[in-house]
Design a protein around this motif. Structure first.
Motif, PDB file in Angstrom:
ATOM      1  N   PHE A  49      35.820  40.418  37.858  1.00  0.00           N
ATOM      2  CA  PHE A  49      36.393  41.754  37.741  1.00  0.00           C
ATOM      3  C   PHE A  49      37.093  42.194  39.022  1.00  0.00           C
ATOM      4  CE2 PHE A  49      33.314  41.848  34.225  1.00  0.00           C
ATOM      5  CZ  PHE A  49      34.190  42.204  33.207  1.00  0.00           C
ATOM      6  N   VAL A  50      36.647  41.670  40.180  1.00  0.00           N
ATOM      7  CA  VAL A  50      37.386  41.925  41.417  1.00  0.00           C
ATOM      8  C   VAL A  50      38.758  41.258  41.347  1.00  0.00           C
ATOM      9  CG1 VAL A  50      37.462  41.373  43.880  1.00  0.00           C
ATOM     10  CG2 VAL A  50      35.369  42.293  42.890  1.00  0.00           C
ATOM     11  N   LEU A  51      38.784  40.012  40.878  1.00  0.00           N
ATOM     12  CA  LEU A  51      40.055  39.294  40.747  1.00  0.00           C
ATOM     13  C   LEU A  51      40.925  39.887  39.648  1.00  0.00           C
ATOM     14  CD1 LEU A  51      38.702  35.670  41.209  1.00  0.00           C
ATOM     15  CD2 LEU A  51      40.069  36.985  42.835  1.00  0.00           C
ATOM     16  N   LEU A  52      40.295  40.503  38.652  1.00  0.00           N
ATOM     17  CA  LEU A  52      41.050  41.174  37.591  1.00  0.00           C
ATOM     18  C   LEU A  52      41.968  42.236  38.180  1.00  0.00           C
ATOM     19  CD1 LEU A  52      41.647  42.073  34.649  1.00  0.00           C
ATOM     20  CD2 LEU A  52      39.542  43.427  34.748  1.00  0.00           C
ATOM     21  N   ARG A  53      41.467  43.010  39.119  1.00  0.00           N
ATOM     22  CA  ARG A  53      42.274  44.054  39.755  1.00  0.00           C
ATOM     23  C   ARG A  53      43.461  43.444  40.503  1.00  0.00           C
ATOM     24  NH1 ARG A  53      40.172  46.468  43.742  1.00  0.00           N
ATOM     25  NH2 ARG A  53      41.319  48.423  43.529  1.00  0.00           N
ATOM     26  N   ARG A  54      43.237  42.313  41.144  1.00  0.00           N
ATOM     27  CA  ARG A  54      44.322  41.656  41.869  1.00  0.00           C
ATOM     28  C   ARG A  54      45.418  41.181  40.907  1.00  0.00           C
ATOM     29  NH1 ARG A  54      45.471  39.035  46.566  1.00  0.00           N
ATOM     30  NH2 ARG A  54      46.894  37.266  46.382  1.00  0.00           N
ATOM     31  N   PHE A  55      44.995  40.481  39.857  1.00  0.00           N
ATOM     32  CA  PHE A  55      45.978  39.935  38.933  1.00  0.00           C
ATOM     33  C   PHE A  55      46.684  41.036  38.135  1.00  0.00           C
ATOM     34  CE2 PHE A  55      43.261  36.042  39.332  1.00  0.00           C
ATOM     35  CZ  PHE A  55      44.239  35.276  39.964  1.00  0.00           C
ATOM     36  N   ALA A  56      45.978  42.136  37.885  1.00  0.00           N
ATOM     37  CA  ALA A  56      46.620  43.256  37.202  1.00  0.00           C
ATOM     38  C   ALA A  56      47.722  43.847  38.075  1.00  0.00           C
ATOM     39  CB  ALA A  56      45.583  44.317  36.850  1.00  0.00           C
ATOM     40  N   ALA A  57      47.454  43.957  39.374  1.00  0.00           N
ATOM     41  CA  ALA A  57      48.462  44.490  40.289  1.00  0.00           C
ATOM     42  C   ALA A  57      49.668  43.565  40.379  1.00  0.00           C
ATOM     43  CB  ALA A  57      47.852  44.691  41.673  1.00  0.00           C
ATOM     44  N   LEU A  58      49.427  42.261  40.225  1.00  0.00           N
ATOM     45  CA  LEU A  58      50.512  41.278  40.280  1.00  0.00           C
ATOM     46  C   LEU A  58      51.198  41.095  38.928  1.00  0.00           C
ATOM     47  CD1 LEU A  58      48.764  38.552  42.486  1.00  0.00           C
ATOM     48  CD2 LEU A  58      50.555  40.156  43.197  1.00  0.00           C
ATOM     49  N   LYS A  59      50.683  41.806  37.906  1.00  0.00           N
ATOM     50  CA  LYS A  59      51.230  41.716  36.540  1.00  0.00           C
ATOM     51  C   LYS A  59      51.191  40.291  35.981  1.00  0.00           C
ATOM     52  CE  LYS A  59      54.283  45.759  36.800  1.00  0.00           C
ATOM     53  NZ  LYS A  59      53.388  46.436  37.705  1.00  0.00           N
TER      54      LYS A  59
END
Length: 232
Positions: free
Chosen positions: A156-166
């Protein structure tokens, strides 16, 4: 007083070390699962459809599974260092690697502190669950809990990163992989639980494998762009 010149690693040396650390994420899953499966079919009295893999740490050849847990944990920690080097101070660059390292530490803990014998394994053990848990059995379960919770949190931490990178495929993976693992582990039917745990572990390792492959690919692309710029 004379001052000794400080030696710093060259960019090429640093990049090479980062690649080796990231490669640990490619190795850890296949290594762990293969060692478990080989033991499952060669250890007398062990039935993968009934016995949890933690019981492989017991008995005459229990050291093999203990080593499997510990080596896999060390590889996870090394991989976490590589992830930290790649992500830097970007989103998820601090807690993502920390949680992956904590996953590895939980595996080391689960290996060092063995579970209690039961379910008829190793041969001669009580047929059912142990009457009471030993201190090392409790610590083994704590290690398992650390692995599960830290891996879920890392997703879920990485989810935020990948969401920001679209990056939609990775966003989906960061949601679906944890959901699938939780469903497999928490499914109320106890029949086949040990098999579901192996499948869940394989899925967790597959996520780390995919992350390692993605970061290695990103590193290679950076190197290619740098070489192209120098060539111009």
């Amino acid at each position: 007083m004379s001052h000794m010149p400080q030696q710093t690693a060259s960019p090429g040396t640093r990049d090479s070390l980062t690649a080796r650390l990231l490669a640990c994420g490619l190795v850890v899953g296949p290594l762990f699962v293969v060692v478990v499966l080989v033991q499952a079919v060669t250890r007398e009295g062990f039935d993968l459809t009934y016995h949890p893999i933690s019981l492989l740490s017991l008995g005459e050849r229990g050291w093999i599974q203990i080593a499997d847990f510990v080596v896999a944990g060390l590889l996870c920690v090394a991989f976490a260092v590589g992830v930290r080097r790649m992500l830097g101070r970007g989103r998820g660059g601090t807690w993502g690697p920390r949680l992956i390292a904590l996953t590895g530490m939980g595996m080391i803990m689960a290996g060092v502190f063995t579970s209690d014998p039961g379910a008829g394994f190793p041969p001669g053990a009580p047929a059912g669950a142990p009457a009471s848990m030993s201190w090392h059995g409790i610590l083994h379960e704590v290690g398992f809990a650390v692995v599960s919770l830290s891996w879920l949190a890392a997703c879920f931490v990485l989810l935020r990163r990948f969401a920001a990178l679209k990056r939609r495929a990775w966003v989906a993976a960061c949601v679906l992989a944890p959901v699938a693992v939780v469903v497999l582990v928490a499914w109320p039917d106890l029949d086949g639980l040990s098999v579901r745990l192996v499948v869940a572990s394989a899925m967790q390792f597959e996520f780390l494998f995919a992350l390692a492959a993605d970061l290695l690919r990103s590193r290679q692309e950076r190197e290619s762009r740098g070489a192209y710029s120098l060539g111009r």
